[in-house]
Design a protein around this motif. Structure first.
Motif, PDB file in Angstrom:
ATOM      1  N   ASP A  63       0.817  -1.226   0.000  1.00 49.95           N
ATOM      2  CA  ASP A  63       0.000   0.000   0.000  1.00 49.95           C
ATOM      3  C   ASP A  63       0.848   1.272   0.000  1.00 49.95           C
ATOM      4  OD1 ASP A  63      -2.312  -1.464   0.039  1.00 49.95           O
ATOM      5  OD2 ASP A  63      -2.448  -1.486   2.226  1.00 49.95           O
ATOM      6  N   VAL A  64       2.168   1.120   0.122  1.00 49.11           N
ATOM      7  CA  VAL A  64       3.037   2.308   0.169  1.00 49.11           C
ATOM      8  C   VAL A  64       3.385   2.742  -1.258  1.00 49.11           C
ATOM      9  CG1 VAL A  64       5.283   3.219   0.902  1.00 49.11           C
ATOM     10  CG2 VAL A  64       4.016   1.651   2.403  1.00 49.11           C
ATOM     11  N   SER A  65       3.108   4.021  -1.569  1.00 47.38           N
ATOM     12  CA  SER A  65       3.387   4.513  -2.924  1.00 47.38           C
ATOM     13  C   SER A  65       4.628   5.401  -2.969  1.00 47.38           C
ATOM     14  CB  SER A  65       2.184   5.303  -3.456  1.00 47.38           C
ATOM     15  OG  SER A  65       1.868   6.347  -2.550  1.00 47.38           O
ATOM     16  N   VAL A  66       4.919   6.102  -1.862  1.00 51.33           N
ATOM     17  CA  VAL A  66       6.008   7.087  -1.839  1.00 51.33           C
ATOM     18  C   VAL A  66       6.691   7.043  -0.472  1.00 51.33           C
ATOM     19  CG1 VAL A  66       6.587   9.554  -2.105  1.00 51.33           C
ATOM     20  CG2 VAL A  66       4.587   8.634  -3.302  1.00 51.33           C
ATOM     21  N   VAL A  67       7.994   7.330  -0.465  1.00 50.91           N
ATOM     22  CA  VAL A  67       8.700   7.565   0.805  1.00 50.91           C
ATOM     23  C   VAL A  67       9.247   8.991   0.768  1.00 50.91           C
ATOM     24  CG1 VAL A  67      10.698   6.924   2.225  1.00 50.91           C
ATOM     25  CG2 VAL A  67       9.275   5.132   1.171  1.00 50.91           C
ATOM     26  N   VAL A  68       8.969   9.750   1.835  1.00 47.80           N
ATOM     27  CA  VAL A  68       9.519  11.117   1.957  1.00 47.80           C
ATOM     28  C   VAL A  68      10.685  11.056   2.944  1.00 47.80           C
ATOM     29  CG1 VAL A  68       9.090  13.518   2.598  1.00 47.80           C
ATOM     30  CG2 VAL A  68       7.238  12.142   1.611  1.00 47.80           C
ATOM     31  N   VAL A  69      11.852  11.427   2.468  1.00 47.12           N
ATOM     32  CA  VAL A  69      13.033  11.437   3.341  1.00 47.12           C
ATOM     33  C   VAL A  69      13.436  12.888   3.595  1.00 47.12           C
ATOM     34  CG1 VAL A  69      15.447  10.766   3.568  1.00 47.12           C
ATOM     35  CG2 VAL A  69      13.832   9.225   2.461  1.00 47.12           C
ATOM     36  N   GLY A  89      21.139   3.942  -0.061  1.00 49.51           N
ATOM     37  CA  GLY A  89      20.630   2.756   0.629  1.00 49.51           C
ATOM     38  C   GLY A  89      19.105   2.682   0.571  1.00 49.51           C
ATOM     39  N   ILE A  90      18.458   3.816   0.778  1.00 49.59           N
ATOM     40  CA  ILE A  90      16.985   3.836   0.774  1.00 49.59           C
ATOM     41  C   ILE A  90      16.457   3.562  -0.636  1.00 49.59           C
ATOM     42  CG2 ILE A  90      14.956   5.303   1.155  1.00 49.59           C
ATOM     43  CD1 ILE A  90      16.583   6.648   3.470  1.00 49.59           C
ATOM     44  N   ARG A  91      17.118   4.133  -1.631  1.00 49.81           N
ATOM     45  CA  ARG A  91      16.702   3.889  -3.028  1.00 49.81           C
ATOM     46  C   ARG A  91      16.756   2.410  -3.360  1.00 49.81           C
ATOM     47  NH1 ARG A  91      17.410   8.406  -7.426  1.00 49.81           N
ATOM     48  NH2 ARG A  91      15.999   6.973  -8.407  1.00 49.81           N
ATOM     49  N   GLU A  92      17.806   1.762  -2.878  1.00 47.31           N
ATOM     50  CA  GLU A  92      17.995   0.340  -3.143  1.00 47.31           C
ATOM     51  C   GLU A  92      16.795  -0.459  -2.616  1.00 47.31           C
ATOM     52  OE1 GLU A  92      20.506  -0.374  -5.060  1.00 47.31           O
ATOM     53  OE2 GLU A  92      19.662  -2.419  -5.092  1.00 47.31           O
ATOM     54  N   VAL A  93      16.357  -0.100  -1.405  1.00 45.79           N
ATOM     55  CA  VAL A  93      15.219  -0.787  -0.780  1.00 45.79           C
ATOM     56  C   VAL A  93      13.941  -0.543  -1.594  1.00 45.79           C
ATOM     57  CG1 VAL A  93      13.706  -0.719   1.255  1.00 45.79           C
ATOM     58  CG2 VAL A  93      16.189  -0.693   1.539  1.00 45.79           C
ATOM     59  N   LEU A  94      13.800   0.680  -2.139  1.00 45.08           N
ATOM     60  CA  LEU A  94      12.557   1.045  -2.835  1.00 45.08           C
ATOM     61  C   LEU A  94      12.495   0.522  -4.259  1.00 45.08           C
ATOM     62  CD1 LEU A  94      12.074   4.750  -1.671  1.00 45.08           C
ATOM     63  CD2 LEU A  94      11.397   2.626  -0.553  1.00 45.08           C
ATOM     64  N   ARG A  95      13.682   0.399  -4.881  1.00 38.77           N
ATOM     65  CA  ARG A  95      13.717   0.047  -6.307  1.00 38.77           C
ATOM     66  C   ARG A  95      12.958  -1.244  -6.583  1.00 38.77           C
ATOM     67  NH1 ARG A  95      19.153   0.396  -7.563  1.00 38.77           N
ATOM     68  NH2 ARG A  95      18.864   2.631  -7.881  1.00 38.77           N
ATOM     69  N   ARG A 144      10.558  -2.524  -5.180  1.00 42.15           N
ATOM     70  CA  ARG A 144       9.098  -2.436  -5.003  1.00 42.15           C
ATOM     71  C   ARG A 144       8.463  -1.364  -5.881  1.00 42.15           C
ATOM     72  NH1 ARG A 144       6.587  -4.281  -0.292  1.00 42.15           N
ATOM     73  NH2 ARG A 144       7.889  -5.442   1.141  1.00 42.15           N
ATOM     74  N   GLY A 145       9.271  -0.612  -6.617  1.00 37.57           N
ATOM     75  CA  GLY A 145       8.715   0.437  -7.486  1.00 37.57           C
ATOM     76  C   GLY A 145       8.102   1.592  -6.707  1.00 37.57           C
ATOM     77  N   ILE A 146       8.652   1.882  -5.531  1.00 35.88           N
ATOM     78  CA  ILE A 146       8.132   2.983  -4.703  1.00 35.88           C
ATOM     79  C   ILE A 146       8.940   4.243  -4.999  1.00 35.88           C
ATOM     80  CG2 ILE A 146       7.852   3.793  -2.313  1.00 35.88           C
ATOM     81  CD1 ILE A 146       7.499   0.813  -1.531  1.00 35.88           C
ATOM     82  N   ALA A 147       8.247   5.383  -5.117  1.00 30.13           N
ATOM     83  CA  ALA A 147       8.935   6.642  -5.453  1.00 30.13           C
ATOM     84  C   ALA A 147       9.569   7.269  -4.210  1.00 30.13           C
ATOM     85  CB  ALA A 147       7.944   7.615  -6.074  1.00 30.13           C
ATOM     86  N   LEU A 148      10.617   8.057  -4.445  1.00 29.34           N
ATOM     87  CA  LEU A 148      11.343   8.709  -3.354  1.00 29.34           C
ATOM     88  C   LEU A 148      11.283  10.230  -3.511  1.00 29.34           C
ATOM     89  CD1 LEU A 148      13.260   8.646  -0.930  1.00 29.34           C
ATOM     90  CD2 LEU A 148      15.141   8.316  -2.515  1.00 29.34           C
ATOM     91  N   LEU A 149      10.780  10.893  -2.467  1.00 30.79           N
ATOM     92  CA  LEU A 149      10.710  12.359  -2.440  1.00 30.79           C
ATOM     93  C   LEU A 149      11.683  12.845  -1.358  1.00 30.79           C
ATOM     94  CD1 LEU A 149       7.320  14.322  -2.042  1.00 30.79           C
ATOM     95  CD2 LEU A 149       9.497  15.199  -1.315  1.00 30.79           C
ATOM     96  N   SER A 202      18.606  16.263  -6.073  1.00 30.20           N
ATOM     97  CA  SER A 202      18.832  15.561  -7.349  1.00 30.20           C
ATOM     98  C   SER A 202      18.926  14.055  -7.131  1.00 30.20           C
ATOM     99  CB  SER A 202      20.139  16.043  -7.990  1.00 30.20           C
ATOM    100  OG  SER A 202      21.259  15.573  -7.239  1.00 30.20           O
ATOM    101  N   LEU A 203      18.645  13.600  -5.913  1.00 28.08           N
ATOM    102  CA  LEU A 203      18.984  12.219  -5.564  1.00 28.08           C
ATOM    103  C   LEU A 203      17.791  11.262  -5.592  1.00 28.08           C
ATOM    104  CD1 LEU A 203      21.299  13.199  -2.539  1.00 28.08           C
ATOM    105  CD2 LEU A 203      21.973  12.796  -4.925  1.00 28.08           C
ATOM    106  N   GLY A 204      16.572  11.805  -5.604  1.00 31.06           N
ATOM    107  CA  GLY A 204      15.389  10.942  -5.634  1.00 31.06           C
ATOM    108  C   GLY A 204      14.596  11.175  -6.911  1.00 31.06           C
ATOM    109  N   ASP A 205      13.288  10.812  -6.890  1.00 34.46           N
ATOM    110  CA  ASP A 205      12.441  11.064  -8.063  1.00 34.46           C
ATOM    111  C   ASP A 205      12.080  12.539  -8.151  1.00 34.46           C
ATOM    112  OD1 ASP A 205      11.477   8.293  -9.230  1.00 34.46           O
ATOM    113  OD2 ASP A 205      11.625   8.102  -7.051  1.00 34.46           O
TER     114      ASP A 205
END
Ligand SMILES: Cc1ncc(COP(=O)(O)O)c(C=O)c1O
Length: 391
Positions: A152-158, A170-176, A178-183, A201-204
């Motif tokens: 159910d998770v669509s995005v992670v805000v860091v 490291g966080i991108r690796e975990v999300l990749r 699962r296809g979850i976007a990073l803000l 410049s490091l996330g989506d």
């Protein structure tokens, strides 16, 4: 006689002679947490010239200064695009909406970052889910994020809290997988990272605030969304301008008016040229505080290297109130960023009754922010250091 004096508001208590130390303390102004007037004074002529240019131009929103700032800030951050908006909270909400997440889906974020991401998540019709933070950095980690992910998770805000880059790789690796976007929430981290690969410049997609106290601060409100994804940039541009795809033609739901005005853009262009050297100065302030606090009952979070832009100087104390009182007695102003974790904010407690965030909760009662801005004088820094040594 005594009664008559008291009626007239005159204290009849016996006065002790004032000690030299107390007299000295009273004669010295408080070391302020921040002083924006000094920031203005340092660049007065350049800022006055930029302001005059805008005033006489006849163009006050969405004009040449705004376009130039978008171009220059994107290049500085290392992203393909920058979309100027009205403030950092709008930037977060517009960035979230630009990712086109499933309506009502979950967005993972930290609960120790001042409620800004939670506000934007809720306003975007999404639901926050909180992950705990690392006890030393107070940032989300790849492990803490991984522990709360599901379908159910669509995005992670860091949030790069206090100016320190989180472990985005490291966080991108975990999300990749699962296809979850990073803000990235870069409100406190303008300039962090290496040239060409800075925060933003490091996330989506990323959100910036140019609130006056930020490392890159405007003279009013301001914000920006940065991204290298063309689809996200296009949606963000529409969303900040009523959802228009063309003039008076709405092609995107969820739009609003959220613009960075010409005056702020022109003033920010001046400030941007000084950001790296200001960040260096901020780091040196924290280095002094950290050294002074060694061997005391408190620990100042370090801010070393380009991955940290020292937005806030934060100490961790077992007895925060005692440290705060001692610093106040020494004439040092402090504040707490932030005292109430998001899941404890009054309107939302019922929604997160089951949340367990032991590090976030414990640290919220131990953190204390010290004066930290580029124009602090050596004497002021010395005074803060002297007070720290006594803790
Ligand atoms: C981490 C963080 N995110 C978002 C914001 C929101 O920015 P603004 O006040 O411009 O809406 C701020 C600061 O105010 C912030 O510190």
């Amino acid at each position: 006689m005594t009664k008559a004096l008291e009626r007239e508001g005159v204290s009849t208590a016996i006065r002790r002679p004032e000690t030299r130390l107390n007299a000295l303390k009273r004669s010295r102004p408080t070391v302020p947490l921040n002083d924006l007037k000094r920031g203005f004074d340092a660049l007065g002529d350049q800022l006055q010239a930029a302001a005059a240019r805008v005033l006489s131009s006849g163009w006050y929103v969405q004009g040449p200064e705004h376009q130039a700032f978008e171009r220059e800030f994107a290049a500085y951050v290392g992203s393909a695009d920058c979309v100027g908006v009205a403030n950092g909270t709008d930037a977060l909400e517009i960035a979230l909406r630009s990712l086109d997440p499933a309506p009502g889906s979950l967005v993972v974020t930290a609960a120790n970052a001042g409620m800004y991401s939670s506000t934007a998540i809720r306003r975007a019709g999404l639901r926050p889910r909180y992950a705990d933070v690392d006890p030393d950095t107070l940032l989300l980690t790849a492990d803490s994020v991984a522990s709360v992910l599901d379908d159910d998770v669509s995005v992670v805000v860091v949030t790069h809290l206090y100016g320190r880059l989180a472990d985005i790789a490291g966080i991108r690796e975990v999300l990749r997988a699962r296809g979850i976007a990073l803000l990235e929430d870069c409100a406190q981290a303008a300039g962090a990272g290496a040239p060409g690969a800075r925060a933003g410049s490091l996330g989506d997609v990323a959100a910036f605030s140019f609130y006056p106290t930020k490392n890159l601060g405007a003279f009013g409100d301001g914000g920006a969304v940065t991204t290298s994804r063309a689809d996200v940039a296009e949606r963000a541009r529409r969303l900040r301008m009523y959802g228009w795809t063309a003039k008076y033609e709405v092609g995107e739901d969820g739009g609003r008016n959220s613009r960075l005005d010409e005056m702020q853009a022109a003033l920010l262009r001046v400030q941007l040229g000084h950001l790296d050297s200001w960040n260096e100065t901020r780091r040196s302030v924290i280095a002094r505080y950290a050294a002074a606090a060694e061997g005391t009952s408190v620990r100042v979070l370090p801010a070393e290297g380009h991955d940290h832009v020292a937005h806030l100087a934060v100490l961790v104390a077992e007895d925060r109130e005692a440290a705060r009182a001692a610093l106040a007695a020494a004439g040092v102003q402090t504040d707490v960023h932030y005292p109430i974790p998001d899941h404890w904010q009054q309107p939302f407690v019922a929604d997160y009754a089951g949340a367990s965030l032991p590090v976030t909760e414990e640290r919220s009662g131990q953190i204390l922010s010290l004066p930290c801005f580029p124009e602090l004088t050596t004497d002021e820094i010395d005074r803060v250091c002297a007070a720290l040594r006594e803790l």
